[in-house]
Design an enzyme around this catalytic site. Sequence first.
Site, short mmCIF file in Angstrom:
data_model
loop_
_atom_site.label_atom_id
_atom_site.label_comp_id
_atom_site.label_asym_id
_atom_site.label_seq_id
_atom_site.Cartn_x
_atom_site.Cartn_y
_atom_site.Cartn_z
N HIS A 17 -35.59 -35.27 -41.79
CA HIS A 17 -36.69 -34.37 -41.42
C HIS A 17 -37.44 -33.90 -42.68
O HIS A 17 -38.66 -33.90 -42.73
CB HIS A 17 -36.17 -33.11 -40.72
CG HIS A 17 -35.59 -33.33 -39.36
ND1 HIS A 17 -34.37 -32.83 -38.98
CD2 HIS A 17 -36.07 -33.99 -38.27
CE1 HIS A 17 -34.12 -33.15 -37.73
NE2 HIS A 17 -35.13 -33.88 -37.27
N LYS A 41 -33.15 -28.18 -22.13
CA LYS A 41 -32.13 -28.67 -23.05
C LYS A 41 -31.31 -27.51 -23.60
O LYS A 41 -31.84 -26.43 -23.84
CB LYS A 41 -32.78 -29.42 -24.22
CG LYS A 41 -33.13 -30.85 -23.90
CD LYS A 41 -33.43 -31.59 -25.18
CE LYS A 41 -33.84 -33.02 -24.92
NZ LYS A 41 -34.40 -33.65 -26.12
N ARG A 92 -38.07 -43.93 -37.20
CA ARG A 92 -36.88 -44.49 -37.83
C ARG A 92 -36.69 -45.97 -37.54
O ARG A 92 -36.24 -46.73 -38.36
CB ARG A 92 -35.63 -43.75 -37.35
CG ARG A 92 -35.30 -42.55 -38.14
CD ARG A 92 -34.37 -41.66 -37.37
NE ARG A 92 -35.04 -41.10 -36.22
CZ ARG A 92 -34.62 -40.07 -35.54
NH1 ARG A 92 -33.49 -39.50 -35.85
NH2 ARG A 92 -35.30 -39.61 -34.53
N SER A 130 -30.09 -35.66 -36.18
CA SER A 130 -29.33 -34.41 -35.99
C SER A 130 -28.02 -34.70 -35.27
O SER A 130 -26.99 -34.09 -35.56
CB SER A 130 -30.16 -33.41 -35.18
OG SER A 130 -31.32 -33.07 -35.88
P1 ADP Z 1 -33.78 -35.90 -33.93
O1 ADP Z 1 -33.06 -34.94 -33.06
O2 ADP Z 1 -33.80 -37.31 -33.40
O3 ADP Z 1 -33.36 -35.84 -35.37
P2 ADP Z 1 -36.22 -34.29 -33.86
O4 ADP Z 1 -36.90 -34.07 -32.57
O5 ADP Z 1 -35.58 -33.09 -34.45
O6 ADP Z 1 -35.28 -35.54 -33.78
O7 ADP Z 1 -37.23 -34.92 -34.93
C1 ADP Z 1 -38.45 -34.40 -35.31
C2 ADP Z 1 -39.25 -35.50 -36.00
O8 ADP Z 1 -38.56 -35.96 -37.15
C3 ADP Z 1 -39.49 -36.74 -35.13
O9 ADP Z 1 -40.78 -37.23 -35.41
C4 ADP Z 1 -38.44 -37.71 -35.61
O10 ADP Z 1 -38.83 -39.04 -35.39
C5 ADP Z 1 -38.43 -37.37 -37.09
N1 ADP Z 1 -37.19 -37.76 -37.72
C6 ADP Z 1 -35.95 -37.30 -37.46
N2 ADP Z 1 -35.04 -37.88 -38.28
C7 ADP Z 1 -35.74 -38.73 -39.08
C8 ADP Z 1 -35.39 -39.65 -40.13
N3 ADP Z 1 -34.12 -39.81 -40.51
N4 ADP Z 1 -36.38 -40.36 -40.73
C9 ADP Z 1 -37.65 -40.21 -40.31
N5 ADP Z 1 -38.06 -39.39 -39.34
C10 ADP Z 1 -37.12 -38.66 -38.73
#
Ligand code: ADP
Length: 171
Positions: A17, A41, A92, A130
């Site tokens: 993130h 959720k 990703r 996450s």
């Molecule tokens: P997650 O629960 O899958 O980590 P979130 O909803 O918290 O996802 O993610 C917020 C944003 O950050 C989304 O656009 C997600 O694609 C992006 N994101 C999460 N992890 C990564 C990563 N490792 N690399 C690139 N983008 C990421």
Amino acid sequence: MKIGICPGSFDPVTLGHMDIITRGAALFDKLVVLVLVNPKKQPTFSANERCEMLKAAIAEQGCTNVQVDVYEGLLADYAREIGAAAIIKGLRAVSDYEYEFQMALTNKVLCPQVETIFLNTNAAYMYLSSSVVKQVASFGGDISRFVPKSVLPAITRRLLVTGNHKKEEEK
Ligand code: ADP
């Protein structure tokens, strides 16, 4: 002033993130990291905890043009309200793309003046989510290479004690 929004659940924030946030911040005058609350959720960390962890991680990075906000509602409505120019999303893998493509097209209908911009993941973080952090931490694994230093103790403590990853998996 060009404003970008980086939305997500950030439950909890990871280095993946933060990579998207810092790169997004460089493209805008102001970047709002938006913690979206989905009443359907059950998150592991409360919205307030997620915001506080994001603020600590952003301060650690020294990003001065990034703010954190929380919102329960449609992202398109929030984007319109603050006059955002774009929504920034990280990709990703190809598997992320179908859902993100659908969301981007929907948001374009709901709020045509706001663009969605996709940033490719940093190859170093393409496996990171996450859920992975929660899984590893709940079994006592080392997550220091997955999350910002400033939030490591809080995440480790909470997930090890409660084994909270189960909440999501058992849904
Ligand atoms: P997650 O629960 O899958 O980590 P979130 O909803 O918290 O996802 O993610 C917020 C944003 O950050 C989304 O656009 C997600 O694609 C992006 N994101 C999460 N992890 C990564 C990563 N490792 N690399 C690139 N983008 C990421």
